[in-house]
Design an enzyme around this catalytic site. Structure first.
Site: not given
Ligand code: MN
Length: 717
Positions: A77-78
């Protein structure tokens, strides 16, 4: 809560001495590299978060794949890592788990409606094929909740509400008691700050007095039990704040006495000793009536087992006791995870069996929760979680569908008009066709076209009963419109030959008189009757123009022969019946024939052909000249309803077994009701949707094998 990698490795090697610690270390190094330079809202290095989540999971003794997943859970996600990269470095299991957590992370719950919350919970469970994905997500939530003070107040409230509505109940359902209590504690803190503060103070203020009472009471209990040769371990503790709060709300109690905060626990070796301990305690201390609960004989749906009792203890205080074995205690604390076996720190089960384990649990729950036949039907229809999909409307409402449902089903579920004019949908921004099969978590926006109309092939695209019946209705309506148009044309052209029009005759009032004398509500009904041949055109013209010597322009076909021509198509005889999509054929309710059975048609007056079993008594009572030979079109793939009567013993879980058997055979239950009979028996009336008679017969013989089923018969009136 500062956790270091070493703490995690220590904890894991205690409960899994042969664990693959190398995997945890590699995951840590990778996460450290990927999150380097990132910070949390608190200003701390981001890496603190995945380590804390891994720490929470080590506390509940999860396997190393789950702990590695916790360390890696935010990298896709990051940090723009890909699933492929994780798979190459850590193997397919960890990759699957990390991408599962990422997927669930994208869901956001908006509505507080109860039904929506339940659907949303199911969506989370359905999207996470491996239950460990959910467990990582829950631990992630625990840590995010514990650092909520760095968020804005609206965000605090929204996240806490989502936790209370969605994640705490999931933790409860999975039996993850400790995680559930941590989540609820933090929810209380952010949703009811005054209560939280008040209780925290009260608990702190009475700490000394309470600890003293706990020590005296546990000593006394242990003494009494050991004296009567009941080997056990006794401990006492203050209850968690959310459970004190729950008790205050449920029983409308004020917080007054420290004793209300306490719970005692007796841990023993085996089940017999549980009951021995209960007996001994009741012999020594007076039990409070109606407070004894035997969750050993009757476990809670999430698998929880214990004996509960309340007795009048030292200083005449009511004290609550839980008596359980050490194994039951592990299950009570860690839920399903307590049942898992490990090999070298990895879960000793292939993902497939984890899935099966889950299905078993859900079936178990269904059997307990089913209360009436309506609910039975809903359960049977929606199947297990894994066989349903959950998707979002544009307004972010969650809707559930049976697996395999399409965009068209979705459109009809929202609104009939939306279904009738549907051309496809936008799913998360990209266009998909009507037959696109829905996937959990998708957000759909139906695309329509004004002049779109349902066609017969839509019956192959839709899968839900609602959509199919709406499409059939639209097709019937269209056919009716065509009929009206045809009838109007027939009459118009006939009148034209005599220099008349419908409009002129309407003015004279003669049309109105004709409608009345034939019992038609309006001209549409008249036109339809003309087209279907129910009312001969000659008769109508004669009534409208009595002075005209009438000769038909063309040979008027009577209703029956026109109908037959339409059904027969080019040549084939006998008449082929294509199945349920065929508007001109209906199936007799008296004998409900199925493909594969010998059938005969009966030409009705104005309602097409009714198909009966060839030997049906009702058919034999009807006019012989209207019977026509028919045969099933073997190529047609349509569904037919078969009705069954099942007589069975009233056994717990039987309904779930029956619906499970239908489910496994791929057969839908379209209607069901149950009625009690005498002698602990019930009769279930069930309608199922099958392709042909052999499919129904196979189902019948499977149902007959279920324990408790006494007879299964087809309904024939
Ligand atoms: Mn996270």
């Amino acid at each position: 809560m500062v956790v270091r990698l070493n703490d995690i490795l220590d904890t894991v090697s205690k409960y899994a001495p042969d664990a693959d610690l190398d995997l945890i270390m590699r995951a840590y190094m990778y996460a450290a590299k990927m999150h380097a330079g990132q910070t949390r809202k608190s200003g701390e290095p981001y890496l603190i978060h995945p380590i804390a989540v891994a720490g929470i999971l080590a506390e509940v003794q999860m396997d190393v794949d789950t702990i590695a997943t916790a360390l890696l859970h935010d990298t896709i996600e990051d940090c723009l890592t890909t699933r492929e990269e994780i798979e190459a470095m850590f193997g397919p299991t960890v990759a699957e788990l990390v991408s599962g957590v990422t997927k669930i992370g994208k869901l956001q719950f908006r509505s507080k409606a109860e039904a929506q919350a339940e659907n949303f919970r199911k969506m989370v469970l359905a999207m996470a094929k491996d239950v460990r994905v959910v467990i990582v997500k829950l631990a992630d939530r625990v840590h995010n909740m514990s650092t909520l003070e760095h968020m804005k107040p609206e965000a605090q409230r929204r996240i806490a509400e989502e936790t209370e509505e969605i994640y705490a109940p999931i933790a409860n359902r999975l039996g993850l008691h400790r995680i559930k209590e941590q989540l609820l504690d933090l929810c209380l803190k952010y949703l009811h700050p005054e209560v939280y503060e008040e209780l925290t103070e009260a608990v702190a203020a009475t700490a000394d007095e309470r600890d003293d009472y706990i020590r005296r009471t546990t000593d006394l209990l242990a003494d009494r039990l050991h004296n009567r040769s009941v080997p056990c371990e006794v401990n006492g503790r203050a209850k968690s704040l959310p459970s004190i709060h729950r008790k205050m709300v449920e029983q409308r109690l004020e917080f007054e006495q420290i004793y209300d905060l306490l719970a005692f626990r007796v841990l023993v070796e085996d089940i017999q000793t549980c009951y021995a301990a209960l007996g001994t305690i009741h012999g020594q201390f007076k039990p409070v009536p109606d407070k004894i609960k035997d969750y050993i004989a009757m476990p809670k749906v999430n698998g929880y087992q214990s004996l509960h009792t309340t007795v009048i203890g030292p200083e005449r205080q009511r004290i609550e006791l839980q008596i359980r074995t050490h194994h039951m205690h592990r299950v009570a604390e860690n839920g399903i995870a307590a049942h898992w076996r490990y090999k070298e720190g990895h879960l000793d089960l292939d993902p497939k069996s984890i899935e099966t384990l889950e299905k078993l649990r859900e079936l178990f729950e269904a059997a307990h929760e089913v209360q009436d036949s309506n609910e039975f039907l809903a359960t049977a229809k929606s199947g297990l979680f894994a066989d349903s999909v959950y998707v979002f409307t544009p307004a972010m409402e969650v809707r559930s569908f049976p697996a395999g449902a399409t965009v068209l089903d979705f459109a009809y579920a929202i609104h009939t008009d939306l279904g009738n004019t549907c051309t496809g949908a936008k799913v998360d921004g990209r266009m998909v066709a009507m037959r696109h099969a829905l996937q959990s978590g998708e957000r759909l926006e139906i695309v329509t076209k004004k002049d779109q109309t349902p066609s017969r092939d839509w019956l192959d695209i839709a899968t839900t009963g609602r959509a199919l019946s709406k499409i059939r209705k639209a097709l019937r309506d269209a056919e009716r419109d065509q009929g009206i148009e045809m009838g109007r044309n027939m009459l118009t052209s006939e009148l034209k030959r005599h220099g008349q029009t419908i409009a002129k005759l309407t003015k004279t009032g003669i049309i109105k008189a004709l409608l009345r004398s034939h019992g038609f509500k309006d001209t549409d009904q008249l036109f339809l009757a003309l087209a279907r041949g129910q009312t001969p055109l000659a008769k109508v013209v004669k009534e409208l123009l009595p002075e005209v010597e009438w000769t038909p322009a063309t040979q008027e076909k009577n209703g029956i022969s026109a109908l037959l021509e339409r059904i027969r198509g080019r040549s084939a005889s006998p008449v082929r019946i294509a199945g349920e999509g065929d508007m001109l054929v209906t199936y007799a309710h008296c004998c409900t024939p199925l493909p594969g059975e010998q059938v005969t048609g009966y030409i009705t007056r104005g309602r097409g052909i009714t198909v009966h079993l060839s030997g049906c008594r009702q058919l034999l009572a009807l006019e012989e000249e209207r019977r026509i030979p028919v045969e099933w079109d073997r190529g047609a793939k349509s569904q037919h309803n078969g009705e069954l009567t099942i007589v069975c013993a009233n056994r717990a879980g039987l309904l779930a077994n029956i619906s499970g058997t239908c489910e496994k055979s791929g057969i839908n239950i379209t209607r069901a009701s149950a009625n009690p009979l005498e002698d602990e028996q019930s009769e279930i009336q069930m309608e199922v949707s099958v392709r042909d008679v052999s499919e129904l017969n196979k189902l019948i013989s499977k149902l007959e094998k279920i324990k408790g089923v006494l007879s299964v018969d087809r309904v024939r009136k």
